[in-house]
Every structure is written in C-alpha cells, then in structure tokens.
Design a protein around this motif. Structure first.
Motif, PDB file in Angstrom:
ATOM      1  N   VAL A 103     -10.051  37.138 -30.623  1.00 36.86           N
ATOM      2  CA  VAL A 103     -10.751  36.521 -29.109  1.00 36.86           C
ATOM      3  C   VAL A 103     -10.155  34.344 -28.729  1.00 36.86           C
ATOM      4  O   VAL A 103      -9.027  34.237 -27.792  1.00 36.86           O
ATOM      5  CB  VAL A 103     -12.019  36.738 -29.000  1.00 36.86           C
ATOM      6  CG1 VAL A 103     -12.511  35.731 -27.790  1.00 36.86           C
ATOM      7  CG2 VAL A 103     -12.961  37.429 -29.110  1.00 36.86           C
ATOM      8  N   VAL A 123      -6.891  33.888 -26.424  1.00 38.06           N
ATOM      9  CA  VAL A 123      -7.349  32.890 -24.828  1.00 38.06           C
ATOM     10  C   VAL A 123      -6.506  32.253 -25.188  1.00 38.06           C
ATOM     11  O   VAL A 123      -5.717  31.639 -23.729  1.00 38.06           O
ATOM     12  CB  VAL A 123      -8.886  32.410 -25.288  1.00 38.06           C
ATOM     13  CG1 VAL A 123      -8.812  31.198 -24.601  1.00 38.06           C
ATOM     14  CG2 VAL A 123      -9.719  33.549 -24.971  1.00 38.06           C
ATOM     15  N   CYS A 170      -3.413  33.491 -23.655  1.00 35.45           N
ATOM     16  CA  CYS A 170      -2.845  33.664 -22.697  1.00 35.45           C
ATOM     17  C   CYS A 170      -2.862  32.409 -21.783  1.00 35.45           C
ATOM     18  O   CYS A 170      -1.439  32.535 -20.428  1.00 35.45           O
ATOM     19  CB  CYS A 170      -4.367  34.690 -22.157  1.00 35.45           C
ATOM     20  SG  CYS A 170      -4.191  34.586 -20.945  1.00 35.45           S
ATOM     21  N   ALA A 171      -3.557  31.587 -22.141  1.00 33.48           N
ATOM     22  CA  ALA A 171      -3.049  30.416 -21.198  1.00 33.48           C
ATOM     23  C   ALA A 171      -1.746  29.358 -22.149  1.00 33.48           C
ATOM     24  O   ALA A 171      -0.855  28.695 -20.943  1.00 33.48           O
ATOM     25  CB  ALA A 171      -4.099  28.527 -22.448  1.00 33.48           C
TER      26      ALA A 171
END
Length: 389
Positions: free
Chosen positions: A157, A161, A164-165
């Motif tokens: 996870v 994250v 994606c950022a």
C-alpha cells in the motif's frame, strides 16, 4: 532480407505495428485472463507454505548407511512414519536440497503436537537406520505467516501511494492510473499462475512479489516518457491523433522494452532453472518462480496494456477529443480533394458526342458545337473566286 528489414525497422521505431489501435482486443484478452485468475484464486486458492499455513517439517538424509533415497522414496518413508502416528495428517511431496552425499530431503506435513512430532521422528530413525541427530524436525506457527502477510500488504500500500504521487507529479493523473492498472494486472496474473499451477507460497514468494513491482513500473515509465515527448503540444496542430502518437512511442521503445526484459529474465532464469532445477537449491525456487513469471508479464503488460489504457483515458478528455476530430476531418477533406473526377467517353451509340477531356468542363445549358462543313463551296481549290481585275 525481409526479416533483416523488419529488424532494422523495429530498432529504429519505424515498424509501425498497430498496438494501440487494437486496444479493444487487448482489453478483452486482459479481462478474460483476469477472470480466469480471480476464479482460480477463489476456487483453488493458494498452496500455502508451512510458514503461512503452519505445520511440521521433517528433514531426512538422502544417503544412509544402507541405501540412497530418491525423492519418491523419501516421501514414502516420511508419509509412512507420519500416518503411523497421525493417520489423517497431510503430507506434501518431498523436496531435495543439494546434491551428492550432503543432500537431504525436506518433507512438510500438517500441524502436529510436540509429542506426535517426536514419535514421527523416532519412527524415521528406526525405519532409515540412522542416528537421531541425522533426522530433524521444525514446527512453525501460522501466526508468523500472518504477520509476514500483514507487513507485506502494508508495504504494498505504501509503495502504491508513493508511486501514484510520483507519477502525478512527473506526468499526470491519467498516466498514474494507467501505470497502476498495468501494475495490478501484472500482480493478478502472477497470482493466478501460482494458483493454477499450484506453486507454493512462501516468504520468498512475497519478497518476489514486492520486487516485480519496481521492475514493472520501470518499463511503464520508459514508455510514458516517450509518449509525453511525442504528444507535447499535440493540440497546437498535428497530423496525428493522440492514439497514433502514443502508438508511435510504443514502437519507438518496443525493442528497448524487449531487450531490457530479456536481459532481466536471463539471470532470473538461471536462478530458477540452474540454481533450483539443476543444483537442487530448493530455497531459490520460490523466489525464482515469482520473479520469472512476474517480470515476463510485466514486459507484456507495459507494451500492450499500459499505453492503450492511457490512450483510452486521454481520448475522453474534451481537448484531445476535439483535436482527434479535427485531425480526422482534415484527413478526410484531403482525401476528397485528391479524388479523380469521372471522365465522359465517346460511346458507340452516339458517335457525334463530344468527349469531355480533363480540364474542360462544358457550361450548363450550352449548345453543342456546330459540325464543320468540309464541302468546298464553288468547286475545288482551283475554282476559288479570284480578285476582280
């Protein structure tokens, strides 16, 4: 010669293979494979290793004072000893570790109590005719595997994250969505293969899953970087639609993706087929399997899935949709301008019809040209009236 010409076009990015244009076919294939993978995971599940399912592990030598065991014989000896103590216990196939006189077999069973494990160990010492220190057993609780799984999911996870950022800052959110979709496809397909084939899931498998995430992302970023270069300022005036520019980027990076994948798969294949298969290093098999399968799917998904998903998302953007319509309309108008006009030809039924040659168009309502009278008036050439004297 044809093959060499194709190879040269592939390396220069001029092969013009229509990958993005067939995105519906790729999407249907991906959906079908995902359904099969999820169905297998839901029905068959995974063959969890002793670290996740809990149980016992017995290690026996391959060579004793009286005989040399093979894989089947070692499994039968351990199964017989286990079933003499716990008749309904599950015994997995034996795994050989190492070669030669120092090799041994590892056999895993379902969970047993400490006293039952000691009885099985005593039976093995008696059946094999070896000393007690040559037979060992390990007992692992399923709680340890649960803790490993929880930490692996947490790490996944956090990784997604951060990725994606980064992609949103480096490119845009549509590219981030396409990259994550390709990444999830890679993970689902790899997990589906493990479920279908029955590969054992161990902590090494979890480590391999986390490793292929970075590799799959690397190849997608390479393709998207070229897409961004080809589509920069595309709406200002271009002869290509966004999908065509994306397809060009895929062709330009195709050989780089294939070469990178081949170079990465060679050492992993050596780890799997030579280290685990030839030399019997069983501890390398779980890691080698997940890396080989995951990296292979990562190369394929970055080529035929990530870029088509990006193209499908961008085509829904109003500015790109208007640009695509403008390019297609301009292309259609050019094809109409260069279309040849039909020419009239003299027919046998109407010999007096005057043909319309290219470049001459008769005016509407114009009268047909009068026939030229070739009859000499007043006689022949010598009868022409002369001048008055």
């Amino acid at each position: 010669m044809a093959s060499s010409g194709l190879a040269a076009r592939l390396y220069t990015g001029e092969a013009n293979i229509n990958i993005v244009g067939r995105r519906k076919m790729w999407f249907v294939a991906a959906i079908a494979i995902v359904i099969i993978s999820i169905g297998s995971i839901a029905i068959r599940g995974f063959q969890l290793g002793i670290e996740f399912a809990g149980g016992n592990e017995f290690i026996v030598p391959a060579t004793t004072s009286s005989q040399t065991l093979n894989q089947d014989q070692a499994g039968d000896v351990v199964a017989q000893a286990v079933h003499s103590v716990v008749p309904d216990a599950e015994v997995l196939a034996a795994q050989q570790v190492g070669n030669g006189d120092d090799s041994f077999f590892r056999v895993r069973t379902s969970a047993m109590t400490t006293s039952e494990s000691e009885q099985v160990k005593t039976a093995l010492v008696s059946d094999l005719g070896v000393t007690a220190d040559q037979v060992s057993d390990n007992q692992v609780s399923a709680a340890w595997g649960g803790a490993v799984t929880e930490k692996a999911v947490l790490g996944l996870v956090v990784f997604l994250v951060l990725v994606c950022a980064y992609l949103i800052v480096r490119f845009e959110w549509r590219m981030a969505v396409a990259a994550l979709a390709s990444l999830m496809l890679d993970l689902i397909l790899t997990a589906g293969v493990y479920s279908l084939v029955g590969f054992e899931v161990t902590p090494s498998t979890v480590i391999g899953f986390l490793t292929i995430l970075g590799y799959s992302l690397y190849d997608v970023v390479v393709v998207f970087d070229k897409v961004q270069e080809n589509t920069r300022g595309i709406t200002a005036g271009s002869s290509r639609t966004y999908a065509e520019a994306t397809n060009l980027a895929v062709n330009q990076t195709l050989m780089r993706s294939l070469n990178t994948g081949l170079v990465a798969l060679l050492p992993v294949g050596g780890l799997l087929f030579i280290g685990a298969g030839l030399f019997g290093a069983g501890t390398l098999k779980d890691l080698g399997l997940v890396l080989f399968v995951g990296m292979g799917f990562g190369v394929i998904s970055s080529i035929v899935f990530a870029a088509p998903v990006l193209s499908a998302l961008k085509d829904r953007e109003p500015k790109i949709k208007a640009h695509n319509a403008r390019v297609l309309a301009r292309r259609a108008s050019r094809s109409d301008d260069v279309a040849p006009r039909p020419e009239r030809t003299r027919s046998a039924a109407d010999p007096d019809e005057v043909p319309a040659f290219a470049g001459t168009t008769p005016r509407p309502g114009a009268r047909p040209a009068a026939k030229r009278n070739t009859t000499n008036r007043g006689g022949g050439a010598g009868n022409r009236p002369g001048k008055r004297r």
